[in-house]
Design a protein around this motif. Structure first.
Motif, PDB file in Angstrom:
ATOM      1  N   SER A   1      40.121  51.500  30.722  1.00 53.85           N
ATOM      2  CA  SER A   1      40.929  50.865  29.466  1.00 53.85           C
ATOM      3  C   SER A   1      41.549  52.357  28.783  1.00 53.85           C
ATOM      4  O   SER A   1      41.180  53.208  29.370  1.00 53.85           O
ATOM      5  CB  SER A   1      40.100  50.145  28.696  1.00 53.85           C
ATOM      6  OG  SER A   1      39.551  50.837  27.633  1.00 53.85           O
TER       7      SER A   1
ATOM      8  N   ASP B   1      40.707  53.428  26.056  1.00 50.69           N
ATOM      9  CA  ASP B   1      39.827  54.253  24.891  1.00 50.69           C
ATOM     10  C   ASP B   1      38.479  54.874  25.617  1.00 50.69           C
ATOM     11  O   ASP B   1      37.855  54.204  26.674  1.00 50.69           O
ATOM     12  CB  ASP B   1      39.386  53.366  23.987  1.00 50.69           C
ATOM     13  CG  ASP B   1      40.402  53.020  22.899  1.00 50.69           C
ATOM     14  OD1 ASP B   1      41.238  53.684  22.873  1.00 50.69           O
ATOM     15  OD2 ASP B   1      40.308  51.725  22.506  1.00 50.69           O
TER      16      ASP B   1
ATOM     17  N   HIS C   1      34.777  56.205  24.482  1.00 51.95           N
ATOM     18  CA  HIS C   1      33.820  55.687  23.369  1.00 51.95           C
ATOM     19  C   HIS C   1      32.882  56.563  23.249  1.00 51.95           C
ATOM     20  O   HIS C   1      32.676  57.446  23.886  1.00 51.95           O
ATOM     21  CB  HIS C   1      33.626  54.097  23.908  1.00 51.95           C
ATOM     22  CG  HIS C   1      33.036  53.926  25.036  1.00 51.95           C
ATOM     23  ND1 HIS C   1      31.640  54.685  25.474  1.00 51.95           N
ATOM     24  CD2 HIS C   1      33.221  53.247  26.365  1.00 51.95           C
ATOM     25  CE1 HIS C   1      31.108  54.350  26.610  1.00 51.95           C
ATOM     26  NE2 HIS C   1      32.256  53.448  27.220  1.00 51.95           N
TER      27      HIS C   1
ATOM     28  N   ASN D   1      46.507  54.005  30.894  1.00 49.68           N
ATOM     29  CA  ASN D   1      45.204  54.112  30.110  1.00 49.68           C
ATOM     30  C   ASN D   1      44.866  55.689  30.265  1.00 49.68           C
ATOM     31  O   ASN D   1      44.293  56.309  29.167  1.00 49.68           O
ATOM     32  CB  ASN D   1      43.932  53.371  31.037  1.00 49.68           C
ATOM     33  CG  ASN D   1      44.166  52.074  30.966  1.00 49.68           C
ATOM     34  OD1 ASN D   1      44.696  51.404  29.787  1.00 49.68           O
ATOM     35  ND2 ASN D   1      43.523  51.368  31.620  1.00 49.68           N
TER      36      ASN D   1
ATOM     37  N   TYR E   1      43.376  59.707  27.431  1.00 46.88           N
ATOM     38  CA  TYR E   1      42.154  60.273  27.879  1.00 46.88           C
ATOM     39  C   TYR E   1      42.057  61.634  27.291  1.00 46.88           C
ATOM     40  O   TYR E   1      40.913  62.037  26.741  1.00 46.88           O
ATOM     41  CB  TYR E   1      41.698  60.106  29.145  1.00 46.88           C
ATOM     42  CG  TYR E   1      40.888  58.885  29.521  1.00 46.88           C
ATOM     43  CD1 TYR E   1      41.366  57.759  28.845  1.00 46.88           C
ATOM     44  CD2 TYR E   1      39.859  58.867  30.506  1.00 46.88           C
ATOM     45  CE1 TYR E   1      40.695  56.511  29.241  1.00 46.88           C
ATOM     46  CE2 TYR E   1      39.116  57.692  30.658  1.00 46.88           C
ATOM     47  CZ  TYR E   1      39.497  56.451  29.982  1.00 46.88           C
ATOM     48  OH  TYR E   1      38.917  55.342  30.341  1.00 46.88           O
TER      49      TYR E   1
ATOM     50  N   GLN F   1      41.633  62.241  23.463  1.00 48.66           N
ATOM     51  CA  GLN F   1      40.427  61.659  23.084  1.00 48.66           C
ATOM     52  C   GLN F   1      39.191  62.645  23.349  1.00 48.66           C
ATOM     53  O   GLN F   1      38.500  62.964  22.621  1.00 48.66           O
ATOM     54  CB  GLN F   1      40.254  60.402  23.606  1.00 48.66           C
ATOM     55  CG  GLN F   1      41.216  59.297  23.169  1.00 48.66           C
ATOM     56  CD  GLN F   1      40.800  57.868  23.660  1.00 48.66           C
ATOM     57  OE1 GLN F   1      39.788  57.534  23.630  1.00 48.66           O
ATOM     58  NE2 GLN F   1      41.970  57.732  24.518  1.00 48.66           N
TER      59      GLN F   1
ATOM     60  N   LYS G   1      33.345  49.743  27.835  1.00 50.45           N
ATOM     61  CA  LYS G   1      34.765  49.045  27.645  1.00 50.45           C
ATOM     62  C   LYS G   1      34.953  47.554  28.211  1.00 50.45           C
ATOM     63  O   LYS G   1      35.519  46.773  27.471  1.00 50.45           O
ATOM     64  CB  LYS G   1      36.028  49.944  28.176  1.00 50.45           C
ATOM     65  CG  LYS G   1      36.115  51.202  27.561  1.00 50.45           C
ATOM     66  CD  LYS G   1      36.893  52.297  28.281  1.00 50.45           C
ATOM     67  CE  LYS G   1      36.072  52.805  29.596  1.00 50.45           C
ATOM     68  NZ  LYS G   1      36.739  53.950  30.358  1.00 50.45           N
TER      69      LYS G   1
ATOM     70  N   TYR H   1      31.790  48.452  22.523  1.00 53.02           N
ATOM     71  CA  TYR H   1      32.005  49.888  22.461  1.00 53.02           C
ATOM     72  C   TYR H   1      32.313  50.426  20.980  1.00 53.02           C
ATOM     73  O   TYR H   1      33.171  49.381  20.526  1.00 53.02           O
ATOM     74  CB  TYR H   1      32.573  50.557  23.529  1.00 53.02           C
ATOM     75  CG  TYR H   1      34.352  50.138  23.478  1.00 53.02           C
ATOM     76  CD1 TYR H   1      35.128  51.171  23.130  1.00 53.02           C
ATOM     77  CD2 TYR H   1      34.836  48.711  23.999  1.00 53.02           C
ATOM     78  CE1 TYR H   1      36.550  50.680  23.026  1.00 53.02           C
ATOM     79  CE2 TYR H   1      36.013  48.525  23.836  1.00 53.02           C
ATOM     80  CZ  TYR H   1      36.973  49.496  23.465  1.00 53.02           C
ATOM     81  OH  TYR H   1      38.270  49.152  23.409  1.00 53.02           O
TER      82      TYR H   1
ATOM     83  N   GLY I   1      35.424  52.938  20.075  1.00 52.53           N
ATOM     84  CA  GLY I   1      36.098  53.761  20.682  1.00 52.53           C
ATOM     85  C   GLY I   1      36.412  54.966  19.748  1.00 52.53           C
ATOM     86  O   GLY I   1      36.353  55.132  18.592  1.00 52.53           O
TER      87      GLY I   1
ATOM     88  N   ASN J   1      39.068  56.622  19.408  1.00 52.44           N
ATOM     89  CA  ASN J   1      40.352  56.222  18.704  1.00 52.44           C
ATOM     90  C   ASN J   1      40.287  55.154  17.839  1.00 52.44           C
ATOM     91  O   ASN J   1      41.237  54.763  17.249  1.00 52.44           O
ATOM     92  CB  ASN J   1      41.373  56.116  19.884  1.00 52.44           C
ATOM     93  CG  ASN J   1      41.966  57.502  20.073  1.00 52.44           C
ATOM     94  OD1 ASN J   1      41.749  58.519  19.764  1.00 52.44           O
ATOM     95  ND2 ASN J   1      42.966  57.254  21.137  1.00 52.44           N
ATOM     96  N   ASP J   2      39.154  54.724  17.530  1.00 48.94           N
ATOM     97  CA  ASP J   2      39.103  53.487  16.540  1.00 48.94           C
ATOM     98  C   ASP J   2      39.411  54.207  15.279  1.00 48.94           C
ATOM     99  O   ASP J   2      39.007  55.216  14.805  1.00 48.94           O
ATOM    100  CB  ASP J   2      37.601  52.963  16.649  1.00 48.94           C
ATOM    101  CG  ASP J   2      37.458  51.839  17.664  1.00 48.94           C
ATOM    102  OD1 ASP J   2      38.210  51.617  18.360  1.00 48.94           O
ATOM    103  OD2 ASP J   2      36.019  51.516  17.595  1.00 48.94           O
TER     104      ASP J   2
END
Length: 386
Positions: A43, A45, A47, A99, A103, A106, A229, A234, A236, A238-239
């Motif tokens: 995905s 994100d 986490h 996706n 990465y 992050q 994910k 989760y 993330g 990037n949340d």
């Protein structure tokens, strides 16, 4: 640090270390080690579960070693069966690459970019599969070894199918270690079989076997399954700050202590002396600050306290314009407050939907004024517009 202090620093929180003596010898050699961690981009994100391993990888970097982050663009198309009770859905190439784009950014919220190599495992696995090397490798691994995996045993007993691609997954991950000549590989406790296959393949290829180090799996926000994910439980990396803070405040008190232990270096005795609500707020603020900065974390805490403690509406709410005569369930779904109309109806029946603070317990056409506030669950707020 002397060697023993380095070992203590690097193995803090680890479950399995295969082999500790080998790690000591590698450190004593003075060699800059290649320390490998793989992430399949299933995905968009990463986490907090990933951050446990990333933090251990960062410890190696802090001692001068090289982190190799393997983006599994090849293995994501196979699907890692580790710890799963069913076959993972296979992703298309375009989705995998999409996706993978996020990465690196992050991961660099934890890792030092100057001491990190980013590698995509299709680089060596595409030729590995298309040539004769795969067939030669298959001759060296027995069916009995593969079927000894606990996850495969459980799925066979339950009559759940196991695809041949899943059987081959550990060989592909092990081949990553061979291609990179990895000195150390990190992974969750569910990865121990795959890490040991890497050691076996390295030995068969004339390389010194890697040290395998596993860390506990972080339980997801549901308090039941590992953070994933795929399971949707989760937090993330990037949340948005408010979302990250809110998700962390939703976990149980018992799970909170586990998060403190695995994700922070805080004194657990001091944490246990705090009121559980304050301890949870401090955890949420600490982790939100790690990925978004102190100012964002403080603002997220203030927003949470305003919405949940003082029962006020948040300052910043999205605006949604429903279609004329739309059912409430349709509005919740179309606005993104619910993942489906069925889940929207579930929220309504549970009394989790409010219009200007008043509960709505029946689905139907929604009567509202311009600027009214619709709330779904604990964190979804939006203003309605005509």
């Amino acid at each position: 640090m002397n060697i023993q202090e380095q070992i203590s620093f690097l193995t803090r929180g680890c479950v399995d270390i295969v082999n500790l003596e080998g790690l000591q010898k590698k450190l004593e050699s003075g060699k800059k080690l290649k320390v490998k961690l793989g992430c399949d981009p299933t995905s968009a994100d990463l986490h907090l579960g990933h951050s446990v391993a990333l933090s251990l990888l960062r410890r190696f970097q802090d001692l001068g070693h090289t982190a190799v982050l393997v983006i599994g663009d090849f293995t994501a198309a196979v699907g890692d069966p580790s710890g799963r009770d069913s076959t993972r859905p296979v992703l298309g190439r375009e989705q995998i690459l999409e996706n993978a784009k996020t990465y690196t950014d992050q991961a660099f919220k934890v890792l030092d970019p100057a001491k990190t190599e980013i590698r995509f495992n299709s680089e060596w696995l595409d030729p590995f599969v298309s040539g004769k090397e795969l067939l030669q490798t298959l001759q060296k691994v027995t069916v009995a070894q593969v079927l000894e995996r606990d996850d495969f045993k459980k799925r066979m007993a339950a009559g759940s199918p196991i695809s041949m691609l899943e059987v081959l997954y550990s060989l592909f991950q092990g081949q990553d270690s061979v291609a990179l000549k990895a000195d150390v590989e990190l992974g969750g406790t569910d990865q121990i079989f795959n890490l040991l296959v890497g050691r076996q393949l390295q030995k068969q290829n004339g390389q010194e076997p890697q040290v395998a180090m596993t860390i506990p799996l972080l339980v997801g926000t549901d308090g039941v399954k590992k953070m994933s994910k795929s399971y949707g439980n989760y937090v993330g990396l990037n949340d948005a700050p408010n979302d990250m803070f809110g998700k962390l405040m939703s976990i149980s008190d018992e799970l909170m202590l586990s998060y403190y232990e695995l994700l922070t270096s805080e004194d657990l005795t001091a944490v246990k002396a705090l009121h559980p609500m304050e301890a949870k707020k401090q955890l949420a603020a600490l982790l939100t600050a790690r990925f978004h900065g102190q100012d964002a974390a403080q603002a997220a805490r203030e927003n949470f306290e305003k919405v949940f403690s003082k029962k006020e509406n948040p300052d910043d709410m999205p605006v949604f314009k429903p279609e004329e005569g739309a059912l409430l369930s349709a509005i919740l779904f179309q606005s993104g407050a619910a993942a489906s109309k069925n889940k929207a109806r579930g929220l309504i029946e549970q009394g989790a939907v409010r219009l200007n603070g008043q509960k709505i317990t029946q689905d139907g056409p929604l009567s509202f004024q311009d600027g009214d506030v619709l709330q779904a669950g604990k964190r979804a707020f939006f203003k309605l517009s005509r």
